[in-house]
Design a protein around this motif. Structure first.
Motif, PDB file in Angstrom:
ATOM      1  N   ARG A  18      27.584  37.304  46.200  1.00 28.61           N
ATOM      2  CA  ARG A  18      26.179  37.082  45.829  1.00 28.61           C
ATOM      3  C   ARG A  18      25.741  37.929  44.636  1.00 28.61           C
ATOM      4  N   VAL A  52      29.200  46.223  44.682  1.00 30.71           N
ATOM      5  CA  VAL A  52      29.448  46.838  45.995  1.00 30.71           C
ATOM      6  C   VAL A  52      30.385  48.030  45.858  1.00 30.71           C
ATOM      7  N   MET A  72      28.509  40.101  49.995  1.00 29.98           N
ATOM      8  CA  MET A  72      27.626  40.792  49.047  1.00 29.98           C
ATOM      9  C   MET A  72      28.162  40.665  47.624  1.00 29.98           C
ATOM     10  N   ARG A  86      31.291  41.077  55.297  1.00 31.27           N
ATOM     11  CA  ARG A  86      29.951  41.339  54.747  1.00 31.27           C
ATOM     12  C   ARG A  86      30.045  41.878  53.328  1.00 31.27           C
ATOM     13  N   LEU A  87      31.003  42.764  53.080  1.00 26.49           N
ATOM     14  CA  LEU A  87      31.163  43.313  51.734  1.00 26.49           C
ATOM     15  C   LEU A  87      31.557  42.226  50.742  1.00 26.49           C
ATOM     16  N   TRP A  99      26.227  41.314  44.077  1.00 28.72           N
ATOM     17  CA  TRP A  99      25.987  42.739  44.272  1.00 28.72           C
ATOM     18  C   TRP A  99      27.151  43.532  43.684  1.00 28.72           C
TER      19      TRP A  99
END
Length: 181
Positions: A23, A27, A20, A16-17, A25
């Protein structure tokens, strides 16, 4: 900004990280102790060590809260996600106090379930406060969401994504046996 207490928890969030970061982000992860390189999901994920204990330690917890608050003040995140009991507790309180607009408590379990007496009451109260400070609570299973409501930890049923679980089941690793096997 994602918070977990111990580095091993990053293994549940790694994909998930990375997604992100893919995309766009920025993080960041706050974790209670140094992270071994094998647990780092991606070089684009910035790790911050914010010392925290797993146990109830009022003095240390206050220092952890101050450290979280300072980290939030410095990073100015739009979203804080708190998972694991201690990291969720301190991150949601600090994020609310600092005015972070999106605060997600990921409930991965009920540490208080089956714990009686004063300790159980303290653990339930901590999760109740965590839920109140979050703008959204997500439970990893329908049974956990139901338990949180039934015990008064949450007044509104937490969101459960799909059928639950933190990352689902990797079917490349866990293949169902055929009837012939």
């Amino acid at each position: 900004l994602v918070g977990v207490t111990v580095p091993m928890s990053l293994s549940l969030m790694g994909a998930r990280l990375v997604l992100m970061a893919d995309r766009g982000w920025d993080v960041h992860v706050a974790v209670g102790e140094p992270v071994p390189p094998s647990y780092l999901p991606d070089p684009r994920v910035t790790v911050h060590v914010v010392p925290m204990t797993r146990d109830i330690t009022p003095g240390a917890d206050l220092r952890t809260m101050r450290a979280w608050s300072a980290l939030i003040r410095r990073l100015r995140p739009d979203l804080v996600v708190g998972a694991t009991p201690k990291a969720a507790f301190v991150s949601m309180i600090a994020a609310r106090r600092r005015g972070v607009p999106h605060r997600v408590f990921e409930a991965w379990g009920a540490r208080w379930d089956g714990v009686a007496g004063r300790r159980g009451a303290i653990l339930r109260a901590a999760d109740r406060l965590t839920v109140r400070c979050a703008t959204q609570t997500v439970a990893v299973s329908h049974s956990l969401a139901d338990l949180m409501v039934a015990t008064g930890v949450a007044s509104v049923r937490p969101l459960v994504i799909g059928h639950g679980a933190t990352q689902g089941v990797d079917l490349e690793v866990f293949r169902p046996r055929s009837a012939d096997e």
